[in-house]
Design a protein around this motif. Structure first.
Motif, PDB file in Angstrom:
ATOM      1  N   LYS A   3     -29.496  21.756 -26.799  1.00 42.48           N
ATOM      2  CA  LYS A   3     -29.773  21.487 -25.387  1.00 42.48           C
ATOM      3  C   LYS A   3     -30.791  20.355 -25.259  1.00 42.48           C
ATOM      4  CE  LYS A   3     -29.701  24.911 -22.627  1.00 42.48           C
ATOM      5  NZ  LYS A   3     -29.951  26.145 -21.847  1.00 42.48           N
ATOM      6  N   ALA A   4     -30.539  19.433 -24.340  1.00 42.89           N
ATOM      7  CA  ALA A   4     -31.429  18.288 -24.139  1.00 42.89           C
ATOM      8  C   ALA A   4     -32.751  18.739 -23.527  1.00 42.89           C
ATOM      9  CB  ALA A   4     -30.762  17.266 -23.223  1.00 42.89           C
ATOM     10  N   THR A   5     -33.818  18.074 -23.904  1.00 44.48           N
ATOM     11  CA  THR A   5     -35.117  18.246 -23.268  1.00 44.48           C
ATOM     12  C   THR A   5     -35.233  17.203 -22.168  1.00 44.48           C
ATOM     13  OG1 THR A   5     -36.117  19.054 -25.303  1.00 44.48           O
ATOM     14  CG2 THR A   5     -37.604  18.218 -23.600  1.00 44.48           C
ATOM     15  N   ILE A   6     -35.447  17.656 -20.957  1.00 49.53           N
ATOM     16  CA  ILE A   6     -35.402  16.753 -19.814  1.00 49.53           C
ATOM     17  C   ILE A   6     -36.771  16.643 -19.154  1.00 49.53           C
ATOM     18  CG2 ILE A   6     -34.440  16.397 -17.496  1.00 49.53           C
ATOM     19  CD1 ILE A   6     -31.829  17.482 -18.430  1.00 49.53           C
ATOM     20  N   ASP A   7     -37.153  15.423 -18.866  1.00 49.55           N
ATOM     21  CA  ASP A   7     -38.327  15.147 -18.047  1.00 49.55           C
ATOM     22  C   ASP A   7     -37.834  15.033 -16.604  1.00 49.55           C
ATOM     23  OD1 ASP A   7     -40.484  14.147 -16.683  1.00 49.55           O
ATOM     24  OD2 ASP A   7     -40.769  12.385 -17.947  1.00 49.55           O
ATOM     25  N   TYR A   8     -38.240  15.994 -15.773  1.00 51.83           N
ATOM     26  CA  TYR A   8     -37.743  16.046 -14.400  1.00 51.83           C
ATOM     27  C   TYR A   8     -38.614  15.267 -13.413  1.00 51.83           C
ATOM     28  CZ  TYR A   8     -34.606  19.748 -16.003  1.00 51.83           C
ATOM     29  OH  TYR A   8     -33.633  20.465 -16.665  1.00 51.83           O
ATOM     30  N   SER A   9     -39.541  14.457 -13.912  1.00 51.18           N
ATOM     31  CA  SER A   9     -40.516  13.811 -13.026  1.00 51.18           C
ATOM     32  C   SER A   9     -39.877  13.081 -11.857  1.00 51.18           C
ATOM     33  CB  SER A   9     -41.379  12.834 -13.823  1.00 51.18           C
ATOM     34  OG  SER A   9     -42.145  13.501 -14.795  1.00 51.18           O
ATOM     35  N   LEU A  10     -38.900  12.230 -12.131  1.00 52.20           N
ATOM     36  CA  LEU A  10     -38.248  11.472 -11.065  1.00 52.20           C
ATOM     37  C   LEU A  10     -36.741  11.590 -11.228  1.00 52.20           C
ATOM     38  CD1 LEU A  10     -38.556   9.741  -8.596  1.00 52.20           C
ATOM     39  CD2 LEU A  10     -38.738   7.721 -10.054  1.00 52.20           C
ATOM     40  N   TYR A  11     -36.167  12.447 -10.426  1.00 51.79           N
ATOM     41  CA  TYR A  11     -34.775  12.869 -10.517  1.00 51.79           C
ATOM     42  C   TYR A  11     -33.989  12.122  -9.444  1.00 51.79           C
ATOM     43  CZ  TYR A  11     -31.069  16.573 -10.714  1.00 51.79           C
ATOM     44  OH  TYR A  11     -29.895  17.285 -10.837  1.00 51.79           O
ATOM     45  N   LEU A  12     -33.124  11.228  -9.866  1.00 49.84           N
ATOM     46  CA  LEU A  12     -32.325  10.444  -8.927  1.00 49.84           C
ATOM     47  C   LEU A  12     -30.966  11.090  -8.718  1.00 49.84           C
ATOM     48  CD1 LEU A  12     -31.761   7.884  -7.235  1.00 49.84           C
ATOM     49  CD2 LEU A  12     -30.912   6.812  -9.345  1.00 49.84           C
ATOM     50  N   VAL A  13     -30.661  11.403  -7.466  1.00 45.76           N
ATOM     51  CA  VAL A  13     -29.324  11.837  -7.077  1.00 45.76           C
ATOM     52  C   VAL A  13     -28.618  10.621  -6.484  1.00 45.76           C
ATOM     53  CG1 VAL A  13     -27.976  13.436  -5.672  1.00 45.76           C
ATOM     54  CG2 VAL A  13     -30.202  14.150  -6.583  1.00 45.76           C
ATOM     55  N   THR A  14     -27.469  10.276  -7.025  1.00 45.52           N
ATOM     56  CA  THR A  14     -26.802   9.066  -6.548  1.00 45.52           C
ATOM     57  C   THR A  14     -26.178   9.291  -5.181  1.00 45.52           C
ATOM     58  OG1 THR A  14     -24.667   9.575  -7.582  1.00 45.52           O
ATOM     59  CG2 THR A  14     -26.289   8.397  -8.925  1.00 45.52           C
ATOM     60  N   GLY A  15     -26.050   8.207  -4.463  1.00 46.28           N
ATOM     61  CA  GLY A  15     -25.449   8.251  -3.130  1.00 46.28           C
ATOM     62  C   GLY A  15     -25.028   6.852  -2.737  1.00 46.28           C
ATOM     63  N   ARG A  16     -23.847   6.456  -3.141  1.00 48.75           N
ATOM     64  CA  ARG A  16     -23.426   5.075  -2.945  1.00 48.75           C
ATOM     65  C   ARG A  16     -23.392   4.676  -1.473  1.00 48.75           C
ATOM     66  NH1 ARG A  16     -18.169   4.049  -4.698  1.00 48.75           N
ATOM     67  NH2 ARG A  16     -17.683   6.262  -4.419  1.00 48.75           N
ATOM     68  N   GLU A  17     -23.263   5.689  -0.583  1.00 42.19           N
ATOM     69  CA  GLU A  17     -23.199   5.385   0.840  1.00 42.19           C
ATOM     70  C   GLU A  17     -24.528   4.864   1.387  1.00 42.19           C
ATOM     71  OE1 GLU A  17     -23.902   9.907   0.491  1.00 42.19           O
ATOM     72  OE2 GLU A  17     -22.968   8.261  -0.636  1.00 42.19           O
ATOM     73  N   PHE A  18     -25.611   5.012   0.627  1.00 39.79           N
ATOM     74  CA  PHE A  18     -26.922   4.571   1.094  1.00 39.79           C
ATOM     75  C   PHE A  18     -27.304   3.193   0.560  1.00 39.79           C
ATOM     76  CE2 PHE A  18     -27.093   9.207   1.329  1.00 39.79           C
ATOM     77  CZ  PHE A  18     -27.474   9.365   2.651  1.00 39.79           C
ATOM     78  N   VAL A  37     -36.972   6.152 -13.338  1.00 40.64           N
ATOM     79  CA  VAL A  37     -36.173   7.356 -13.129  1.00 40.64           C
ATOM     80  C   VAL A  37     -35.993   8.075 -14.471  1.00 40.64           C
ATOM     81  CG1 VAL A  37     -33.825   8.153 -12.631  1.00 40.64           C
ATOM     82  CG2 VAL A  37     -34.980   6.609 -11.048  1.00 40.64           C
ATOM     83  N   THR A  38     -36.155   9.404 -14.473  1.00 42.12           N
ATOM     84  CA  THR A  38     -36.125  10.157 -15.726  1.00 42.12           C
ATOM     85  C   THR A  38     -34.879  11.007 -15.913  1.00 42.12           C
ATOM     86  OG1 THR A  38     -37.354  11.976 -14.679  1.00 42.12           O
ATOM     87  CG2 THR A  38     -38.653  10.283 -15.824  1.00 42.12           C
ATOM     88  N   ASN A 193     -48.780  27.408 -10.097  1.00 39.99           N
ATOM     89  CA  ASN A 193     -47.619  26.715 -10.631  1.00 39.99           C
ATOM     90  C   ASN A 193     -47.312  25.501  -9.757  1.00 39.99           C
ATOM     91  OD1 ASN A 193     -45.414  26.296 -12.309  1.00 39.99           O
ATOM     92  ND2 ASN A 193     -44.054  27.627 -11.138  1.00 39.99           N
ATOM     93  N   HIS A 194     -46.808  24.440 -10.365  1.00 42.71           N
ATOM     94  CA  HIS A 194     -46.532  23.234  -9.598  1.00 42.71           C
ATOM     95  C   HIS A 194     -45.183  22.650  -9.985  1.00 42.71           C
ATOM     96  CE1 HIS A 194     -47.458  20.594 -13.049  1.00 42.71           C
ATOM     97  NE2 HIS A 194     -48.465  21.414 -13.291  1.00 42.71           N
ATOM     98  N   LEU A 195     -44.733  21.706  -9.197  1.00 47.91           N
ATOM     99  CA  LEU A 195     -43.430  21.087  -9.407  1.00 47.91           C
ATOM    100  C   LEU A 195     -43.384  20.308 -10.711  1.00 47.91           C
ATOM    101  CD1 LEU A 195     -42.818  19.745  -5.797  1.00 47.91           C
ATOM    102  CD2 LEU A 195     -41.396  21.461  -6.955  1.00 47.91           C
ATOM    103  N   SER A 196     -42.210  20.309 -11.334  1.00 42.63           N
ATOM    104  CA  SER A 196     -41.980  19.468 -12.512  1.00 42.63           C
ATOM    105  C   SER A 196     -41.629  18.041 -12.109  1.00 42.63           C
ATOM    106  CB  SER A 196     -40.832  20.043 -13.341  1.00 42.63           C
ATOM    107  OG  SER A 196     -41.113  21.363 -13.750  1.00 42.63           O
ATOM    108  N   GLY A 197     -41.207  17.869 -10.864  1.00 42.14           N
ATOM    109  CA  GLY A 197     -40.845  16.538 -10.392  1.00 42.14           C
ATOM    110  C   GLY A 197     -40.243  16.601  -9.006  1.00 42.14           C
ATOM    111  N   ILE A 198     -39.715  15.475  -8.579  1.00 42.85           N
ATOM    112  CA  ILE A 198     -39.087  15.403  -7.253  1.00 42.85           C
ATOM    113  C   ILE A 198     -37.734  14.732  -7.383  1.00 42.85           C
ATOM    114  CG2 ILE A 198     -41.250  15.441  -5.973  1.00 42.85           C
ATOM    115  CD1 ILE A 198     -39.656  12.123  -6.027  1.00 42.85           C
TER     116      ILE A 198
END
Length: 539
Positions: A3-18, A37-38, A193-198
């Motif tokens: 399983k990959a180790t992921i840095d969730y600091s800056l999580y980009l969700v794509t949206g070509r319409e934007f 972006v991570t 507890n705090h967020l891992s990213g946004i």
């Protein structure tokens, strides 16, 4: 492969319409990865499978180039076709246990949640991470039917996740101006507890310069994580004392004296959107201690002012300028200026409660100052009730506990005014026992206290900027010791009141009001140090 180790600091969700006009999706993606972006999630809702696979395949070529994990929104078939690191599913998509059976143990599976119970189920079912939202309203998807969580709602979900190993990102209406507000305001009240990213879509995809947009967001997230790792204190990033000096009552009183001199020397400009009843008194109190007041309220005016002020006070006693309050508060956050919120009579009417919720969803206060009824309303306590601007009842059974809990919940310094004043940054609680009963016999004494708190918070920021590299911690809304700033505002008001009340020419409320202004003007650090009655309360 594992399983990959992921840095969730800056999580980009794509949206070509934007995408901005003329901006190529793959060009934008690569620039965003260069900006920091991570992790990337490919989200496509309205195209056929073949097109989705082609976009995901080309996206993976780019993310692989930068060593960034790729996730697919919902579609297991697309994930399998391109060999991504996993999928993200919503509450109405494929059940997580079934997805795990189909994907196997090495795939990353994330789940959207919006309540503590959904988060608990996600933990039980083996989610690797959760996306918490919507935090605020967003144009990226229709969330009109969903409750907007605001930072404190995110914190309630994070409380459930504490110690489980399940990481969390927040999503929904997150932009650079409100990012620090979200990160600090969502810290869970008990476990911390705090967020891992946004997670974001439009702030990066919609930018003509996605590299710069990503870099700006990433800098704030990284700075927040550094601060949480090294300090553990969300509200007071810089103390006026040396690291070796304990935050004792004596050291704090000395630091108040430093801020009094800073105000006299630098004359900070204090922007006040305040109760119509007390505008004149508040302006005069500001001038008396050596600062400069400005009372602008128009929304078109306050945005420009924010760049030059030392601090902002929002006192919504008459709530006639709510639009100005919304804009001024947001700009104070953007420009990293102290924001003092005085929610006058917040528990008295439904409209005031609604207005308070709206304001607090738009910006993050540095200090919240109120009487027992006001603090009780924000803390959702029934111990003290409101009658207009006054408190009814014998007071809190344990006021120190109330202010500490609210400070942790709101990630702000909390000032509870009364016969004895309690101040907390969520770590320590101070009790200040100065003042005089005549303060209760003049209109606006509490509002003037809020004015002075804002004034000395401005001084705390100025002292920091003169002592440290400016803005070295980008995750903090405000640099400077805001606990001392709040204490200074309270002590200057209450000690001046004691001195004024003892004068031979004071015969009652009328003469006291004039004498109070004189003694605010005349008060010096050595007199305050002699009279200040402050104790550190163990909670």
């Amino acid at each position: 492969m594992g399983k990959a180790t992921i840095d969730y600091s800056l999580y980009l969700v794509t949206g070509r319409e934007f995408l901005p006009p003329g901006k190529d999706y793959y060009e934008s993606l690569e620039e965003s990865l260069q900006g920091g972006v991570t992790v990337v999630q490919v989200r496509e809702k309205n195209i056929d499978t073949g097109k989705f696979i082609e976009i995901a395949r080309r996206t993976k070529e780019i993310t692989d180039k930068y060593g960034v994990p790729l996730l697919i929104n919902d579609r297991i078939d697309v994930h399998l076709a391109v060999g991504s690191h996993g999928i993200h599913i919503g509450q109405t998509d494929m059940p997580l246990p079934l997805a795990r059976t189909l994907l196997g143990p090495d795939a990353i599976i994330g789940l959207s949640v919006s309540t503590p119970s959904e988060a608990q189920l996600a933990v039980q079912q083996g989610a690797d991470y959760v996306g918490i939202g919507p935090v605020w309203a967003t144009g990226s998807k229709d969330v009109s039917a969903k409750v907007k969580l605001a930072p404190e709602g995110v914190g309630r979900v994070l409380e459930i996740l504490a110690g489980t190993g399940v990481e969390a990102v927040a999503i929904g209406g997150i932009h650079l101006p409100n990012l620090a507000q979200l990160l600090h305001g969502s810290i869970s009240p008990t476990s911390r507890n705090h967020l891992s990213g946004i997670a974001t879509i439009s702030d990066i995809v919609g930018s003509p310069t996605p590299k710069d947009a990503a870099a700006a967001l990433r800098a704030v997230v990284d700075s927040f994580k550094r601060a949480r790792k090294s300090l553990g204190n969300p509200s007071s990033v810089f103390s006026l004392s040396s690291p070796e000096e304990p935050r004792s009552a004596e050291s704090l009183i000395r630091q108040v004296g430093v801020l009094m001199e800073v105000v006299r020397k630098h004359t900070p400009l204090v922007h006040q959107i305040t109760n119509n009843v007390v505008i004149n008194d508040s302006a005069n109190a500001t001038l008396a201690v050596g600062a400069s007041p400005i009372m602008a309220t128009n929304a078109r005016d306050v945005a420009d002012l924010s760049k030059v002020i030392g601090a902002l006070l929002i006192n919504f006693g008459t709530i006639t300028d709510k639009e100005g309050m919304l804009v001024a508060g947001r700009q104070a956050n953007v420009n990293r200026k102290p924001l003092v919120f005085d929610p006058v009579a917040v528990g008295a009417t439904a409209y005031r409660r609604e207005a308070s919720r709206e304001l607090l969803s738009h910006w993050q206060p540095t200090v919240i100052k109120g009487n027992a009824a006001e603090i009780g309303a924000l803390a959702e306590s029934n111990e003290v009730l409101s009658r207009g601007v006054d408190s009814v009842g014998s007071g809190f059974t344990d006021p120190a506990k109330v202010v500490k809990a609210l400070a942790q919940k709101r990630a702000a310094v909390v000032v509870l005014t009364g016969v004895e004043d309690y101040i907390s940054d969520g770590e320590i609680v101070l009790k200040a026992s100065n003042g005089h009963e005549l303060l209760g016999n003049i209109t606006g004494s509490g509002c003037m206290t809020g004015t002075l708190v804002a004034t000395f918070c401005a001084a705390a920021r100025l002292h920091y900027l003169a002592s440290k590299e400016p803005f070295e911690d980008l995750s903090q809304l405000v640099q400077g010791d805001m606990l001392v700033g709040a204490l200074a505002g309270v002590l200057v008001m209450t000690v001046a009141a004691e001195v004024a009340a003892a004068r031979g020419d004071v015969k009652g409320p009328g003469t006291f009001r004039s004498a109070l202004l004189d003694e605010l003007y005349n008060l010096r650090p050595e007199v305050l140090a002699q009279r200040a009655n402050v104790t550190v309360v163990q909670v």
